[in-house]
Motif scaffolding. Sequence first.
Motif, PDB file in Angstrom:
ATOM      1  N   VAL A  91      34.550  36.187  43.355  1.00  0.00           N
ATOM      2  CA  VAL A  91      35.644  35.937  42.423  1.00  0.00           C
ATOM      3  C   VAL A  91      36.649  37.088  42.472  1.00  0.00           C
ATOM      4  O   VAL A  91      37.866  36.877  42.514  1.00  0.00           O
ATOM      5  CB  VAL A  91      35.092  35.756  40.991  1.00  0.00           C
ATOM      6  N   SER A  92      36.138  38.316  42.482  1.00  0.00           N
ATOM      7  CA  SER A  92      37.004  39.489  42.519  1.00  0.00           C
ATOM      8  C   SER A  92      37.818  39.531  43.807  1.00  0.00           C
ATOM      9  O   SER A  92      38.981  39.944  43.806  1.00  0.00           O
ATOM     10  CB  SER A  92      36.163  40.769  42.398  1.00  0.00           C
ATOM     11  N   PHE A  93      37.214  39.090  44.900  1.00  0.00           N
ATOM     12  CA  PHE A  93      37.888  39.082  46.202  1.00  0.00           C
ATOM     13  C   PHE A  93      39.174  38.270  46.134  1.00  0.00           C
ATOM     14  O   PHE A  93      40.210  38.673  46.683  1.00  0.00           O
ATOM     15  CB  PHE A  93      36.936  38.502  47.249  1.00  0.00           C
ATOM     16  N   GLU A  94      39.121  37.120  45.470  1.00  0.00           N
ATOM     17  CA  GLU A  94      40.287  36.250  45.390  1.00  0.00           C
ATOM     18  C   GLU A  94      41.230  36.650  44.256  1.00  0.00           C
ATOM     19  O   GLU A  94      42.457  36.625  44.408  1.00  0.00           O
ATOM     20  CB  GLU A  94      39.838  34.798  45.207  1.00  0.00           C
ATOM     21  N   PHE A  95      40.668  37.059  43.125  1.00  0.00           N
ATOM     22  CA  PHE A  95      41.502  37.349  41.960  1.00  0.00           C
ATOM     23  C   PHE A  95      42.298  38.637  42.125  1.00  0.00           C
ATOM     24  O   PHE A  95      43.354  38.786  41.508  1.00  0.00           O
ATOM     25  CB  PHE A  95      40.638  37.419  40.695  1.00  0.00           C
ATOM     26  N   ARG A  96      41.805  39.569  42.934  1.00  0.00           N
ATOM     27  CA  ARG A  96      42.573  40.808  43.139  1.00  0.00           C
ATOM     28  C   ARG A  96      43.905  40.495  43.829  1.00  0.00           C
ATOM     29  O   ARG A  96      44.892  41.223  43.645  1.00  0.00           O
ATOM     30  CB  ARG A  96      41.766  41.826  43.946  1.00  0.00           C
ATOM     31  N   VAL A  97      43.931  39.430  44.616  1.00  0.00           N
ATOM     32  CA  VAL A  97      45.175  39.020  45.268  1.00  0.00           C
ATOM     33  C   VAL A  97      46.102  38.338  44.269  1.00  0.00           C
ATOM     34  O   VAL A  97      47.316  38.585  44.230  1.00  0.00           O
ATOM     35  CB  VAL A  97      44.880  38.087  46.455  1.00  0.00           C
ATOM     36  N   ALA A 152      48.140  45.143  35.890  1.00  0.00           N
ATOM     37  CA  ALA A 152      47.085  46.065  35.451  1.00  0.00           C
ATOM     38  C   ALA A 152      45.699  45.514  35.750  1.00  0.00           C
ATOM     39  O   ALA A 152      44.742  46.281  35.898  1.00  0.00           O
ATOM     40  CB  ALA A 152      47.233  46.341  33.956  1.00  0.00           C
ATOM     41  N   ARG A 153      45.584  44.199  35.835  1.00  0.00           N
ATOM     42  CA  ARG A 153      44.271  43.592  36.067  1.00  0.00           C
ATOM     43  C   ARG A 153      43.793  43.727  37.504  1.00  0.00           C
ATOM     44  O   ARG A 153      42.621  43.480  37.792  1.00  0.00           O
ATOM     45  CB  ARG A 153      44.306  42.113  35.675  1.00  0.00           C
ATOM     46  N   GLU A 154      44.676  44.107  38.428  1.00  0.00           N
ATOM     47  CA  GLU A 154      44.253  44.273  39.818  1.00  0.00           C
ATOM     48  C   GLU A 154      43.167  45.336  39.927  1.00  0.00           C
ATOM     49  O   GLU A 154      42.203  45.179  40.685  1.00  0.00           O
ATOM     50  CB  GLU A 154      45.444  44.659  40.701  1.00  0.00           C
ATOM     51  N   ALA A 155      43.303  46.426  39.171  1.00  0.00           N
ATOM     52  CA  ALA A 155      42.300  47.491  39.197  1.00  0.00           C
ATOM     53  C   ALA A 155      40.952  46.977  38.703  1.00  0.00           C
ATOM     54  O   ALA A 155      39.893  47.392  39.204  1.00  0.00           O
ATOM     55  CB  ALA A 155      42.760  48.667  38.346  1.00  0.00           C
ATOM     56  N   LEU A 156      40.963  46.065  37.717  1.00  0.00           N
ATOM     57  CA  LEU A 156      39.722  45.488  37.208  1.00  0.00           C
ATOM     58  C   LEU A 156      38.994  44.719  38.299  1.00  0.00           C
ATOM     59  O   LEU A 156      37.786  44.881  38.490  1.00  0.00           O
ATOM     60  CB  LEU A 156      40.020  44.569  36.024  1.00  0.00           C
TER      61      LEU A 156
END
Length: 339
Positions: free
Chosen positions: A102-108, A114-118
């Motif tokens: 999930v993080s792999f896709e949501f970071r994009v 600010a949520r990219e760092a999360l």
Amino acid sequence: MMDFAHWLPIVWAVILIAAITIYVILDGFDLGIGMLFALERDRGRRDVMVNTIAPVWDGNETWMVLGGAVLYGVFPGAYATLLPAFYLPIVLMLLALIFRGVSFEFRVMTRGTAREALWDTGFMAGSGIAAFCQGAILGGVVQGVSVTDGAFSGGPLDWLTPFSVFCGISVTCGYALLGATWLVWRTTGTLEASCRRWARRLAAGLFVGIVAVSLWTPLLHAPYLRRWTDWPNIAFVAPVPVLVVVLGLLLAASLRKGHTRVPFLCALGWFFLCLSGLGITVWPYAVPPSLTLWDVSSPPSSQFFQLIGTAILLPIILTYTIYSYRVFRGKVTEADGYH
């Protein structure tokens, strides 16, 4: 019929070991890249790291599914015994892999916010937790599982020992080394130079882990010790530690001389030798130290039926895996993008 029934579990054991090895090789370096986010803070270079694996990372986990299917369908006794012994690390590993995906896709999707760092933190944490759990499970299997009348009879935390924790740390270090050497191969400039520095330190750490586990494992059970010290066994297993040292020297030299592909191949060689050594140690046990392959295998007719399907599907999986890596080969820079 007896010969047929005897050899089928061996064939399936080879397939299972091959699936595990390919999974470690393929998913190991992309888990390692996630953990290396802790060392690389630049957003642009993090994007490059992700772009080296973005086209192929989903397919890498196919081999975990294959390994689980083989264990369930061909060695149901091992599946029924090992699963309750490792419920906690298995569930934790799967949750980490899900959150990592999930993080792999949501970071994009959250890039520039600010949520990219999360999500970067989630990608890093999920990768590290999954890697540690895989090493701890491996260590727990090697150290042995409590079995009574063919069923698990231990507690939910029996797997959690100094040996399994050390194996978890060693595998985490090894996956990070695979990730660093993969990036040496696939990236350029500042990122490649940083990965060379990380790879040197990680290689030293992994070598210490290999030596420690190699000395520790034969002390767990008497059959393990005899496998490595009795004659003529020692004549056949002696090349394994020798090759570990040779590959270590070659890895160090290739990093120093600026080679790009050789460090990654040396790191893969280390993993192959380690898995070979563990296979030599526990053979022929499926659930050490009491249940062999033949104790936990399904009926020969069932094994043969599944073997036909595997003989058809396995070449297809190998073909599209090789093709995808070939299509997306070459160096990746900040000017390139996948998403």
